[in-house]
Every structure is written in structure tokens, then in C-alpha cells.
Scaffold this motif. Structure first.
Motif, PDB file in Angstrom:
ATOM      1  N   ARG A  82      -5.134  15.937   5.870  1.00 47.02           N
ATOM      2  CA  ARG A  82      -4.274  15.649   4.717  1.00 47.02           C
ATOM      3  C   ARG A  82      -3.661  16.933   4.165  1.00 47.02           C
ATOM      4  O   ARG A  82      -2.473  16.998   3.851  1.00 47.02           O
ATOM      5  N   MET A 139     -10.988   4.718  -5.652  1.00 43.94           N
ATOM      6  CA  MET A 139     -11.001   5.634  -4.515  1.00 43.94           C
ATOM      7  C   MET A 139     -12.332   6.382  -4.431  1.00 43.94           C
ATOM      8  O   MET A 139     -12.864   6.605  -3.340  1.00 43.94           O
ATOM      9  N   SER A 189      -1.356   4.987   3.431  1.00 48.02           N
ATOM     10  CA  SER A 189      -0.461   4.535   2.366  1.00 48.02           C
ATOM     11  C   SER A 189       0.777   3.903   2.976  1.00 48.02           C
ATOM     12  O   SER A 189       1.269   4.353   4.010  1.00 48.02           O
ATOM     13  N   GLY A 195      -1.626  10.145   1.371  1.00 48.23           N
ATOM     14  CA  GLY A 195      -2.577   9.739   2.389  1.00 48.23           C
ATOM     15  C   GLY A 195      -2.491  10.529   3.671  1.00 48.23           C
ATOM     16  O   GLY A 195      -1.575  11.326   3.878  1.00 48.23           O
ATOM     17  N   ASN A 196      -3.457  10.269   4.559  1.00 47.02           N
ATOM     18  CA  ASN A 196      -3.412  10.874   5.893  1.00 47.02           C
ATOM     19  C   ASN A 196      -2.205  10.396   6.677  1.00 47.02           C
ATOM     20  O   ASN A 196      -1.593  11.156   7.423  1.00 47.02           O
ATOM     21  N   LEU A 215      -7.286   7.454   4.625  1.00 47.52           N
ATOM     22  CA  LEU A 215      -6.427   6.904   3.578  1.00 47.52           C
ATOM     23  C   LEU A 215      -5.046   6.651   4.174  1.00 47.52           C
ATOM     24  O   LEU A 215      -4.361   7.589   4.586  1.00 47.52           O
ATOM     25  N   THR A 262      -3.417   1.874   0.547  1.00 43.65           N
ATOM     26  CA  THR A 262      -2.643   1.751  -0.684  1.00 43.65           C
ATOM     27  C   THR A 262      -1.257   1.203  -0.372  1.00 43.65           C
ATOM     28  O   THR A 262      -0.647   1.580   0.629  1.00 43.65           O
ATOM     29  N   CYS A 314      -6.665  11.140  -4.024  1.00 42.37           N
ATOM     30  CA  CYS A 314      -6.162  10.840  -2.673  1.00 42.37           C
ATOM     31  C   CYS A 314      -6.449  11.998  -1.729  1.00 42.37           C
ATOM     32  O   CYS A 314      -6.936  11.809  -0.608  1.00 42.37           O
TER      33      CYS A 314
END
Length: 317
Positions: free
Chosen positions: A305, A143, A193, A210-211, A191, A155, A184
Motif C-alpha cells: 500500500r 476496519m 476499494s 486500498g491495496n 483492502l 470498500t 486504510c
């Protein structure tokens, strides 16, 4: 033919009859296509009715199905030019958490996730997807590398939890999970997930902060497994179905609570019955999330985030 779960026995019986009829027709040269079509329609209806009202415990069983697509299947189906990267530069390489550079629909990205394995040999090699400290430290390294080069991170989460062994604890399991979660949250790149099977405990959140958090329709996501919860509360794992119900582990519950952002539909009967369709649907959801996040600068991504997880805490308080 896929492996049928306990609650799918009526469907399995119908499918068995269909297979017998097909074999009989092939051997005797008899046209019984009309009878087969009638039984197939009945089987499809039973499948739709069954999966329309799955309990949380039944969804847990579907999420754990051994034939569900795993990390390697998503990499093969969604990402080009995958270049795996190994090691945490401190202890060794953990095969439960894999990752590397890849191309996703024209974008250069970093992809990482849990790999459970799909037979006895590979499951042992990948430790059933239960990451060790060196796995989470590898995730931090990848990352950080993605952040340095401005690459979005994707991810794929599928683990019952981080490995709880003594040696893992001696090597700093809790700190490694915390550092991965921190990485993260600190990343200055998009990001995304995806919970593709089980999302268990800190072993999952370490890759899922993640976002945007996507989740398959029949996946589960919780702070502890239903069996673990039942063992603590009732001193027996036999109460796992009741625990799953109380814990609200399903994508539908978690979307309502704001824990996840998007529910990704699965083919009828689960992702294992239509892996290509499931992988394609996940790819579309990832692309939509990246399109939304790409215009944001690093400060905005970190703020997005932070606000996401703070709002989640207030909503669940």
C-alpha cells in the motif's frame, strides 16, 4: 424504462417510437415486429456510438445517475450473511456510511461504503452519501475490527464528498477523514476499494486508500467536483464541463496515471441499465484482487500500500 440524460435525447426519442409501435401492435393485433427490430437495432447502434465517446462531463452525469446501483444493491447481490454494525462509540451512527461483517464467495470479510439512497426519503436519511465525522469514525472502528480478526476489507465508494456542514466541522470532520485514511493505510489485511459512482474529495479517499483500487468504466474520481472546481477557477458552475475535462476525472485517465488499478466494464448505457451484470462484473474484479492479495502477510500488505501511493505521487509530480 430508465431515466434518460440530456445527451441521450436522440436515444430517448428512438426508444419512445419503439414503445409507441409496440403499443400500437398490441392494441391492433398487427405484426410490426420487423419495424420494431429495425428501430431497436438503430437505437442500440446509437447507444454504442454515444457511450464510446463520452466526454468527462457526460461520464460524470452517468456516474451520478439516480438509478445506478447503490451500496445496498451491491450487498444484496454480492455478499451473504451481511451483519450491519452501527455507531462510532463516541457520538452516534451515520447512515451515509454503512458496513458490517459479510461472506463473499466463501470468504468472511468486512464490507463498508457510502449509501446515497434511491428516493427522497432514503436520500435524506442517508444524507445523499455525504459522510459525517461519526461515519468516518465508524469506518475506523470497523476496519480496526477487521484487522483484529484477520478479515479482508472491501470498500464501496460513492460520494460527492464528505458533509461540509458547520456541525460536522465542529465535531472534527477533517481529523475523522484523516484517521479513516490512516486506518486504510495501516490495515494488516487485504483492502480492496471500488469506486462505483462518484469518488469525491477526502470523503472518498478516506475509504479508498486500498491495496487495489477498482473503478467502474463510467465512474468518476477527483479531488473536487467539476462544479466546485469551476466555481473556484471561473466563479461560475456553468464551466463544469471544461473543469471535468481539465481535471481528468475518468477511469481511463486515472488508470493511465496509476491512480487506480482496474477498470470494471459496465453494461451498454451504464450500470443502471444492467445492474445485475454490473454487480457481477464488480464481484469478479473484487475476487481477483483478493486472490492476488490473500497470500501476502501484514507487513507485505502495508508495504504494498505504501509503495503504491508513493509511486503515484512521484508519477504525478
Amino acid at each position: 424504462m430508465p431515466t434518460f440524460l440530456d445527451f441521450e435525447k436522440p436515444i430517448a426519442e428512438l426508444q419512445g417510437r419503439i414503445d409507441e409501435l409496440r403499443e400500437t401492435g398490441a392494441e391492433g393485433g398487427i405484426d410490426i415486429s420487423a419495424e420494431i427490430a429495425k428501430l431497436q437495432a438503430k437505437s442500440d447502434k446509437l447507444m454504442r456510438d454515444t457511450f464510446a465517446k463520452l466526454s468527462p462531463w457526460q461520464k460524470t452525469q452517468v456516474a451520478r445517475h439516480p438509478e445506478r446501483p447503490h451500496f445496498k444493491h451491491y450487498v444484496a447481490g454480492l455478499f451473504d450473511e451481511f451483519m450491519p454494525l452501527a455507531g462510532d462509540r463516541a457520538f452516534g451512527d451515520d447512515q451515509a456510511i454503512l458496513g458490517g461483517f459479510a461472506t463473499f464467495r466463501g470468504r468472511r470479510i468486512m464490507v463498508l461504503g457510502h449509501e446515497k439512497g434511491d428516493d427522497t426519503t432514503s436520500r435524506l436519511r442517508h444524507n445523499f452519501g455525504m459522510g459525517k465525522p461519526e461515519g468516518y469514525r465508524k469506518a475506523v472502528r470497523l476496519m480496526s475490527l477487521a484487522d483484529r480478526f484477520g478479515l479482508p476489507i472491501v470498500t464501496l465508494v460513492d460520494t460527492s464528498g464528505a458533509f461540509p456542514g458547520l456541525q460536522a466541522e465542529e465535531r472534527g470532520q477533517a481529523e475523522a477523514i484523516a484517521r479513516s485514511t490512516e486506518a486504510c493505510l495501516a490495515a494488516g489485511v487485504p483492502l480492496v476499494s471500488a469506486i462505483v459512482g462518484e469518488g469525491g474529495s477526502g470523503g472518498a479517499i478516506a475509504l479508498a486508500s486500498g491495496n487495489r483500487v477498482l473503478m467502474f468504466e463510467h465512474a468518476v474520481y477527483s479531488v473536487i467536483s467539476p462544479e466546485g472546481c469551476a466555481s473556484i477557477l471561473w466563479r461560475t458552475a456553468d464551466k463544469a464541463p471544461e473543469a471535468a475535462e481539465a481535471m481528468k476525472v475518468t477511469a481511463q485517465h486515472l488508470k493511465e496515471f496509476g491512480v487506480i488499478d482496474t477498470i470494471v466494464p459496465e453494461p451498454l448505457g451504464g450500470a443502471h441499465r444492467g445492474a445485475s451484470a454490473a454487480i457481477g462484473a464488480l464481484g469478479d474484479a473484487i475476487a481477483a484482487a483478493l486472490d492476488e492479495l490473500t497470500p501476502l502477510d501484514p507487513a507485505a500488505l502495508r508495504r504494498d500500500r505504501r509503495e503504491k501511493f508513493l509511486a503515484m505521487g512521484r508519477a504525478l509530480a
